[in-house]
Motif scaffolding. Structure first.
Motif, short mmCIF file in Angstrom:
data_model
loop_
_atom_site.label_atom_id
_atom_site.label_comp_id
_atom_site.label_asym_id
_atom_site.label_seq_id
_atom_site.Cartn_x
_atom_site.Cartn_y
_atom_site.Cartn_z
N ALA A 232 87.70 -37.12 -7.71
CA ALA A 232 87.70 -37.38 -9.16
C ALA A 232 86.30 -37.76 -9.62
O ALA A 232 86.13 -38.52 -10.57
CB ALA A 232 88.68 -38.50 -9.48
N SER A 233 85.28 -37.19 -8.97
CA SER A 233 83.90 -37.64 -9.20
C SER A 233 83.41 -37.48 -10.64
O SER A 233 82.45 -38.12 -11.04
CB SER A 233 82.95 -36.92 -8.24
OG SER A 233 83.13 -35.52 -8.37
N PHE A 234 84.07 -36.61 -11.43
CA PHE A 234 83.64 -36.44 -12.83
C PHE A 234 84.70 -36.96 -13.80
O PHE A 234 84.68 -36.64 -14.99
CB PHE A 234 83.33 -34.95 -13.11
CG PHE A 234 82.34 -34.74 -14.23
CD1 PHE A 234 81.08 -35.32 -14.19
CD2 PHE A 234 82.67 -33.96 -15.33
CE1 PHE A 234 80.17 -35.13 -15.22
CE2 PHE A 234 81.76 -33.77 -16.38
CZ PHE A 234 80.51 -34.36 -16.32
N VAL A 235 85.58 -37.81 -13.29
CA VAL A 235 86.67 -38.34 -14.14
C VAL A 235 86.37 -39.80 -14.44
O VAL A 235 86.39 -40.65 -13.54
CB VAL A 235 88.04 -38.23 -13.42
CG1 VAL A 235 89.15 -38.71 -14.35
CG2 VAL A 235 88.31 -36.80 -12.96
N THR A 236 86.08 -40.10 -15.69
CA THR A 236 85.93 -41.49 -16.10
C THR A 236 86.34 -41.66 -17.56
O THR A 236 86.25 -40.71 -18.34
CB THR A 236 84.48 -42.00 -15.86
OG1 THR A 236 84.49 -43.44 -15.95
CG2 THR A 236 83.48 -41.44 -16.86
#
Ligand code: NAD
Length: 250
Positions: A232-236
């Protein structure tokens, strides 16, 4: 493994979604720091994880107190050397009554347990994550905090769970540049102590979900694992519904 050597705090780990997530995260290679009030249950869970080749420490306490949020971060640092993530999941439903009938004490208790606890958690977790140069925080909200499915009697609970979405968005804006991701997880009706064991109530809750059933805690823990992991490295700043479609029902 998806959480290899990561050091992760999990609150509400004495039962339900938190307990299931603790076992899953440990199986995915995490060093888990277990938090909740019931010491004996935490001790048993830590033993179960450690006996099966995982790595767990625990600290019993009340998420309504600031010192407990600090204590969990201190334990993660003392025991494992730092902090990479937190699944701030402890929560309570409180009385399910219309607002005019609700005691102020219930409002205060629900807000303190579900929302002020998240403020305390972030206050101590963010500086620890900054030291590592990255990290992931997940708050357990609820579909009720987003689109409550027409359920009455949820004033305090819904306000607390909606508040978590705003807090997470604010934190993700404040600390994205530090490599810290912050998201909320919005489960639908899930079979845990919180939803009780009344078959008729379960049937009613199940009927509100387009998928026609309630979730097993494993299905919620899998989504928490995704948000916690590098997948989920681009999920914020997101509010991830894992709710069998209940929030799009009305
Ligand atoms: P649960 O009752 O099994 O677990 C709740 C956990 O939070 C327990 O470990 C409990 O000890 C802990 N907790 C409660 N108050 C605390 C306090 N003051 N200090 C420390 N720990 C405390 O229920 P669950 O369904 O696993 O709930 C986990 C989260 O999921 C909660 O935040 C809940 O609001 C949310 N949620 C549950 C459902 C559902 O249908 N079960 C749906 C949406 C969201």
């Amino acid at each position: 493994m998806q959480l290899n050597d990561k050091i992760i705090i999990i609150t509400g780990a004495s039962s339900g979604i938190g307990e299931t997530a603790a076992v899953l995260f440990a199986a995915e290679g995490a060093n888990v720091v277990l938090g909740a009030r019931r010491e004996k249950r935490l001790q048993q869970l830590a033993k179960r994880i450690n006996d099966s080749g995982g790595s767990a420490a625990f600290l019993a306490g009340d998420v309504r107190t600031e010192a407990y949020a600090d204590g969990l971060v201190q334990l993660a640092t003392a025991e494992f050397g730092g902090l990479d993530g937190a699944f701030n999941n402890a929560g309570m439903m409180g009385e399910t009554v219309p607002v005019p009938d609700m005691e102020r004490a219930n409002w205060n208790e629900v807000i303190a347990t579900n929302l002020t606890s998240a403020f305390f958690a972030a206050k101590y977790q963010i500086p620890a994550l900054k030291k590592r140069g990255r990290g992931s925080i997940v708050f357990t909200s609820s579909f009720v905090g987003y689109a409550n499915g027409g359920m009455p009697g949820m004033g305090a609970y819904a306000a607390s769970k909606a508040g978590l979405i705003g807090l997470a968005q604010s934190l993700s804006a404040e600390h994205g540049a530090d490599g810290i991701r912050v998201n909320t997880l919005l489960p639908g009706g899930t079979r845990t102590a919180m939803s009780g064991d009344d078959a008729e109530i379960h049937e009613y809750i199940a009927s509100l979900h387009p998928l026609g059933r309630m979730a097993d805690p494993e299905e919620i823990a899998e989504a928490a694992l995704f948000l916690m992991s590098n997948r989920a490295s681009f999920v914020t700043g997101s509010a991830l519904t894992v709710d069998g479609g209940i929030s799009i029902r009305l």
